[in-house]
Design a protein around this motif. Sequence first.
Motif, short mmCIF file in Angstrom:
data_model
loop_
_atom_site.label_atom_id
_atom_site.label_comp_id
_atom_site.label_asym_id
_atom_site.label_seq_id
_atom_site.Cartn_x
_atom_site.Cartn_y
_atom_site.Cartn_z
N HIS A 133 22.87 -35.01 28.46
CA HIS A 133 22.31 -36.25 28.74
C HIS A 133 21.06 -36.45 28.62
O HIS A 133 20.38 -37.23 28.97
CB HIS A 133 23.03 -36.57 29.90
CG HIS A 133 24.53 -36.54 30.07
ND1 HIS A 133 25.32 -37.42 29.29
CD2 HIS A 133 25.47 -35.76 30.61
CE1 HIS A 133 26.59 -37.18 29.35
NE2 HIS A 133 26.56 -36.23 30.50
N GLY A 134 20.11 -35.33 28.27
CA GLY A 134 18.68 -35.24 28.28
C GLY A 134 18.08 -34.80 29.55
O GLY A 134 16.71 -34.88 29.82
N LEU A 135 18.61 -34.39 30.64
CA LEU A 135 18.08 -33.86 31.94
C LEU A 135 17.28 -32.53 31.56
O LEU A 135 18.34 -31.89 30.81
CB LEU A 135 19.05 -34.00 32.87
CG LEU A 135 19.77 -35.43 33.28
CD1 LEU A 135 20.59 -35.19 34.18
CD2 LEU A 135 18.48 -36.37 33.41
N MET A 136 16.29 -32.34 32.08
CA MET A 136 15.56 -31.01 31.90
C MET A 136 16.59 -29.84 32.58
O MET A 136 17.18 -29.84 33.60
CB MET A 136 14.34 -31.04 32.34
CG MET A 136 13.45 -32.09 31.95
SD MET A 136 13.17 -31.78 30.16
CE MET A 136 12.04 -30.54 30.35
N THR A 137 16.63 -28.91 31.62
CA THR A 137 17.37 -27.66 32.19
C THR A 137 16.64 -26.39 31.94
O THR A 137 15.64 -26.34 31.06
CB THR A 137 18.83 -27.69 31.55
OG1 THR A 137 19.76 -26.47 32.29
CG2 THR A 137 18.75 -27.59 30.14
N ALA A 138 17.18 -25.41 32.40
CA ALA A 138 16.63 -23.83 31.94
C ALA A 138 17.25 -23.51 30.68
O ALA A 138 17.96 -23.91 30.09
CB ALA A 138 17.25 -22.98 33.22
N ARG A 139 16.09 -22.66 30.24
CA ARG A 139 16.50 -21.95 28.75
C ARG A 139 17.78 -21.35 29.00
O ARG A 139 18.00 -20.55 30.01
CB ARG A 139 15.28 -21.04 28.61
CG ARG A 139 15.26 -20.33 27.16
CD ARG A 139 14.37 -19.30 26.89
NE ARG A 139 13.02 -19.85 26.97
CZ ARG A 139 12.69 -20.25 26.00
NH1 ARG A 139 12.90 -20.28 24.71
NH2 ARG A 139 11.32 -20.68 25.96
N PRO A 140 18.48 -21.34 28.10
CA PRO A 140 19.86 -20.62 27.94
C PRO A 140 19.76 -18.81 27.96
O PRO A 140 18.78 -18.61 27.17
CB PRO A 140 20.58 -21.06 26.73
CG PRO A 140 19.56 -21.64 25.93
CD PRO A 140 18.64 -22.13 26.79
N LEU A 141 20.53 -18.28 28.70
CA LEU A 141 20.29 -16.86 28.57
C LEU A 141 20.70 -16.54 27.25
O LEU A 141 21.63 -17.10 26.40
CB LEU A 141 21.47 -16.22 29.28
CG LEU A 141 21.44 -14.65 29.64
CD1 LEU A 141 19.97 -14.23 30.28
CD2 LEU A 141 22.71 -14.27 30.42
N ASP A 142 20.04 -15.42 26.71
CA ASP A 142 20.42 -14.97 25.30
C ASP A 142 21.09 -13.77 25.36
O ASP A 142 21.10 -12.86 26.36
CB ASP A 142 18.90 -14.50 24.92
CG ASP A 142 17.92 -13.42 25.29
OD1 ASP A 142 18.33 -12.06 25.09
OD2 ASP A 142 17.22 -13.75 26.09
N SER A 143 21.84 -13.30 24.24
CA SER A 143 22.74 -12.14 24.06
C SER A 143 22.16 -11.02 24.69
O SER A 143 22.54 -9.96 25.14
CB SER A 143 23.30 -12.29 22.71
OG SER A 143 24.35 -11.30 22.81
N ALA A 144 20.98 -10.68 23.90
CA ALA A 144 20.31 -9.36 24.39
C ALA A 144 20.05 -9.34 25.90
O ALA A 144 20.28 -8.01 26.50
CB ALA A 144 18.98 -9.06 23.65
N THR A 145 19.46 -10.21 26.58
CA THR A 145 19.11 -10.26 27.85
C THR A 145 20.56 -9.88 28.66
O THR A 145 20.74 -9.34 29.64
CB THR A 145 18.51 -11.27 28.32
OG1 THR A 145 17.35 -11.55 27.70
CG2 THR A 145 18.13 -11.31 30.09
N ALA A 146 21.53 -10.79 28.31
CA ALA A 146 23.00 -10.47 28.91
C ALA A 146 23.46 -8.93 28.73
O ALA A 146 23.93 -8.57 29.62
CB ALA A 146 23.90 -11.33 28.25
N SER A 147 23.15 -8.34 27.47
CA SER A 147 23.77 -6.93 27.32
C SER A 147 22.79 -6.07 28.28
O SER A 147 23.34 -5.23 28.86
CB SER A 147 23.51 -6.72 26.00
OG SER A 147 24.28 -7.44 25.09
#
Length: 202
Positions: A133-147
């Motif tokens: 809906h256009g509301l500001m949010t955090a950058r999504p977690l990337d796969s490498a960081t999750a690993s």
Amino acid sequence: MRAIRGLWRWRRNPLRRTTDLVEAWVALVTLVLIAVAAPVLGSVVGAAAQGALQRSVRQQHHERHLVTATVVRRLGGGTPVETDPDVAGVRDSRSRVLADWTAPDGSHRHGPVLTTLKSPHRGDHFDVWTDQHGLMTARPLDSATASTHAVLAGFGAALLAAGLVEGARRMIVWRMVRRRYARWDQAWERAGPDWGKAGTGS
């Protein structure tokens, strides 16, 4: 290391006590658990964390979108700003601007945001992360960081398991030593009154 030295108590010795043998068995069990069970537990925890984090990565990438915002004008420091929670600590290194952007659902948004532009001017473009809906949010977690987080979780679980096992071994040995000293004290109390007298024990 003490667990390995405890195995030495298995050697044949006429002075070996039953508690020495028990301590050797405790040392062996501890060694096996630290060498085998702790790594297995770490692998299981790491795999579980990897699965959960990768699902979170997929969900975040599905729900969060990178859109282009346009600078309307630069703002002063006193204006409330919608900010990315992951970069709140570096807020002072960012510029505050009033911007327009179009949400993924097609709605138009207007408001104060933070930008990495060093010297923002009207009409400049920059990327921001928003929800559907256009509301500001955090950058999504990337796969490498999750690993990386999953590996750290597994490693931490293995270390914790090894520490708990070694702690349990130390507690068992401590209790055995206390009982041994208590039995010595009782033996000394029984022998005390006659200690050193002629004919004692005859």
